[in-house]
Write a protein that holds these residues in place. Structure first.
Motif, PDB file in Angstrom:
ATOM      1  N   GLN A 149       0.841  -1.188   0.000  1.00 48.30           N
ATOM      2  CA  GLN A 149       0.000   0.000   0.000  1.00 48.30           C
ATOM      3  C   GLN A 149       0.882   1.245   0.000  1.00 48.30           C
ATOM      4  OE1 GLN A 149      -2.353  -0.639   3.543  1.00 48.30           O
ATOM      5  NE2 GLN A 149      -3.739  -2.067   2.522  1.00 48.30           N
ATOM      6  N   VAL A 150       0.368   2.315  -0.594  1.00 51.37           N
ATOM      7  CA  VAL A 150       1.108   3.572  -0.698  1.00 51.37           C
ATOM      8  C   VAL A 150       0.168   4.712  -0.338  1.00 51.37           C
ATOM      9  CG1 VAL A 150       2.437   5.100  -2.213  1.00 51.37           C
ATOM     10  CG2 VAL A 150       2.516   2.622  -2.571  1.00 51.37           C
ATOM     11  N   MET A 151       0.706   5.707   0.360  1.00 56.65           N
ATOM     12  CA  MET A 151      -0.052   6.936   0.614  1.00 56.65           C
ATOM     13  C   MET A 151       0.860   8.131   0.414  1.00 56.65           C
ATOM     14  SD  MET A 151      -1.926   8.375   4.046  1.00 56.65           S
ATOM     15  CE  MET A 151      -2.323  10.130   4.146  1.00 56.65           C
ATOM     16  N   SER A 152       0.409   9.096  -0.377  1.00 54.17           N
ATOM     17  CA  SER A 152       1.175  10.316  -0.594  1.00 54.17           C
ATOM     18  C   SER A 152       0.415  11.510  -0.059  1.00 54.17           C
ATOM     19  CB  SER A 152       1.455  10.523  -2.083  1.00 54.17           C
ATOM     20  OG  SER A 152       0.250  10.806  -2.778  1.00 54.17           O
ATOM     21  N   PHE A 153       1.178  12.553   0.256  1.00 51.37           N
ATOM     22  CA  PHE A 153       0.572  13.802   0.704  1.00 51.37           C
ATOM     23  C   PHE A 153       1.021  14.944  -0.195  1.00 51.37           C
ATOM     24  CE2 PHE A 153       1.067  17.778   3.097  1.00 51.37           C
ATOM     25  CZ  PHE A 153      -0.266  18.048   3.334  1.00 51.37           C
ATOM     26  N   SER A 154       0.072  15.767  -0.604  1.00 56.27           N
ATOM     27  CA  SER A 154       0.328  16.988  -1.355  1.00 56.27           C
ATOM     28  C   SER A 154       1.219  16.701  -2.566  1.00 56.27           C
ATOM     29  CB  SER A 154       0.937  18.039  -0.422  1.00 56.27           C
ATOM     30  OG  SER A 154       0.957  19.309  -1.035  1.00 56.27           O
ATOM     31  N   TRP A 155       2.366  17.414  -2.683  1.00 53.71           N
ATOM     32  CA  TRP A 155       3.188  17.284  -3.871  1.00 53.71           C
ATOM     33  C   TRP A 155       3.850  15.934  -3.984  1.00 53.71           C
ATOM     34  CZ3 TRP A 155       5.524  21.362  -7.238  1.00 53.71           C
ATOM     35  CH2 TRP A 155       4.615  22.398  -7.460  1.00 53.71           C
ATOM     36  N   GLY A 156       3.838  15.149  -2.924  1.00 47.58           N
ATOM     37  CA  GLY A 156       4.312  13.782  -3.044  1.00 47.58           C
ATOM     38  C   GLY A 156       3.461  12.978  -4.005  1.00 47.58           C
ATOM     39  N   GLY A 157       2.264  13.471  -4.320  1.00 48.07           N
ATOM     40  CA  GLY A 157       1.378  12.781  -5.243  1.00 48.07           C
ATOM     41  C   GLY A 157       1.925  12.702  -6.657  1.00 48.07           C
ATOM     42  N   ILE A 158       2.767  13.667  -7.051  1.00 53.42           N
ATOM     43  CA  ILE A 158       3.294  13.652  -8.414  1.00 53.42           C
ATOM     44  C   ILE A 158       4.206  12.447  -8.628  1.00 53.42           C
ATOM     45  CG2 ILE A 158       4.661  14.925 -10.105  1.00 53.42           C
ATOM     46  CD1 ILE A 158       3.807  17.505  -8.737  1.00 53.42           C
ATOM     47  N   ALA A 159       5.223  12.314  -7.767  1.00 49.60           N
ATOM     48  CA  ALA A 159       6.135  11.175  -7.891  1.00 49.60           C
ATOM     49  C   ALA A 159       5.411   9.859  -7.643  1.00 49.60           C
ATOM     50  CB  ALA A 159       7.300  11.329  -6.918  1.00 49.60           C
ATOM     51  N   THR A 160       4.404   9.879  -6.762  1.00 52.02           N
ATOM     52  CA  THR A 160       3.670   8.649  -6.454  1.00 52.02           C
ATOM     53  C   THR A 160       2.889   8.158  -7.664  1.00 52.02           C
ATOM     54  OG1 THR A 160       3.518   9.223  -4.120  1.00 52.02           O
ATOM     55  CG2 THR A 160       1.915   7.630  -4.958  1.00 52.02           C
ATOM     56  N   LEU A 161       2.212   9.045  -8.356  1.00 49.79           N
ATOM     57  CA  LEU A 161       1.486   8.640  -9.557  1.00 49.79           C
ATOM     58  C   LEU A 161       2.442   8.116 -10.623  1.00 49.79           C
ATOM     59  CD1 LEU A 161      -1.164  11.512  -9.786  1.00 49.79           C
ATOM     60  CD2 LEU A 161      -1.587   9.125  -9.158  1.00 49.79           C
ATOM     61  N   GLN A 162       3.602   8.764 -10.754  1.00 50.51           N
ATOM     62  CA  GLN A 162       4.597   8.272 -11.715  1.00 50.51           C
ATOM     63  C   GLN A 162       5.064   6.871 -11.337  1.00 50.51           C
ATOM     64  OE1 GLN A 162       6.774  12.520 -12.050  1.00 50.51           O
ATOM     65  NE2 GLN A 162       7.759  10.908 -13.188  1.00 50.51           N
ATOM     66  N   ALA A 163       5.315   6.661 -10.041  1.00 55.37           N
ATOM     67  CA  ALA A 163       5.776   5.347  -9.589  1.00 55.37           C
ATOM     68  C   ALA A 163       4.712   4.284  -9.805  1.00 55.37           C
ATOM     69  CB  ALA A 163       6.171   5.416  -8.117  1.00 55.37           C
ATOM     70  N   LEU A 164       3.466   4.597  -9.480  1.00 58.48           N
ATOM     71  CA  LEU A 164       2.389   3.623  -9.614  1.00 58.48           C
ATOM     72  C   LEU A 164       2.100   3.301 -11.076  1.00 58.48           C
ATOM     73  CD1 LEU A 164      -0.096   4.918  -6.877  1.00 58.48           C
ATOM     74  CD2 LEU A 164       1.449   2.954  -6.733  1.00 58.48           C
TER      75      LEU A 164
END
Length: 292
Positions: A97-112
């Motif tokens: 499972q992964v959870m991102s906050f705020s601008w961490g969402g950019i790298a998280t979407l790229q990773a996913l």
């Protein structure tokens, strides 16, 4: 609640400070992804309720927090590299499972979008696929103070915009923390902000379109910068998504007040650990199970 601490070598290029909070008999492991200019301490409230149900992994990017001393800061990092680091950590800790906050969402979407092995669901908090007018104004002002290392005003820019709903104690912490960073940290975030403002590279929606696991988008009711309505635009691009709005909360959700903390906790856990339905007496007969 002391974590297991390690500094991991990533691809022979970076060394990343990590904290692994181990929960007894946990079936799941979640990794939390920081927002801009924040460190592992930003998730202290979140860890409190997640750790009762799952293992939790925190980390500082190479240019931030307790990773800084272990890395060479001669060049700026790209979001692609941040996504590489996230996927390496997901594999190392066997996160599902992964959870991102705020601008961490950019790298998280790229990773996913690269479909890391074993990840079954993810939460994207305080993020939206567009930069609305308030966010545009905030980012432009942020570039001004970051690019000039204006330590006297960096904290106030954040506290008067996306952090306006934070309690006064945390605003004072922001002033102290943001006013004492290294020059390369300011330049790194200025680089990321300018990349978004100039719309360079692929947009976050194009990455979102390639993600096939369930995503939950969580936004604060009073957040004018990543609004719940703006977040719902992801429904056009994400195959399997849901949305939750946290009442009486702004951009920083569970950090802002006790009610928001409880509402955020309940929304996250309901998605990460859905209740197991038990059969009712009226639908079960001896020797026969009836699906309803």
């Amino acid at each position: 609640m002391k974590p297991e601490i390690a500094v991991l070598d990533i691809q022979g290029q970076y060394r990343v400070y990590t904290e692994f909070y181990r929960a007894e008999s946990a079936e799941h492991t979640i990794i939390l992804v920081n927002g801009s200019l924040s460190t592992t301490t930003s998730f202290s409230q979140t860890v409190r309720y997640l750790l009762r149900h799952m293992n939790v992994v925190l980390f500082d990017l190479p240019y931030a927090g307790q990773s800084r001393e272990h890395n060479d800061h001669s060049r700026l990092m790209s979001r692609d590299e941040e996504a590489d680091i996230l996927n390496a950590l997901i594999e190392h800790f066997a996160c599902d499972q992964v959870m991102s906050f705020s601008w961490g969402g950019i790298a998280t979407l790229q990773a996913l979008a690269r479909k890391p092995r074993g990840v079954t669901k993810a939460i994207i908090a305080s993020f939206s696929p567009i930069t609305n007018e308030p966010m545009q104004a905030y980012l432009q002002r942020a570039v001004e103070v970051l690019s000039t290392c204006d330590r006297d005003n960096i904290g106030s820019v954040l506290n008067n915009t996306i952090g306006s709903h934070l309690p006064s104690l945390l605003k004072r912490y922001n002033d102290r923390h943001l006013g004492t960073l290294e020059d390369y940290e300011y330049f790194q975030m200025s680089h990321h902000v300018q990349t978004v403002l100039n719309m360079e590279g692929r947009s976050c929606t194009s990455y979102a379109e390639e993600i096939d696991i369930p995503l939950l988008f969580v936004n604060g009711e009073q957040d004018a910068y990543t609004t719940p309505d703006d977040a719902r635009l992801f429904a056009r691009h994400v195959q399997r998504c849901d949305f939750r709005v946290i009442p009486q909360a702004g951009h920083f959700l569970d950090m802002e007040n006790r009610t928001a903390w409880m509402q955020t906790r309940d929304a996250l856990l309901a998605f990460l650990i859905p209740p197991v339905a038990s059969p009712s007496r009226s639908t079960v007969q001896v020797g026969q199970a009836i699906a309803v």
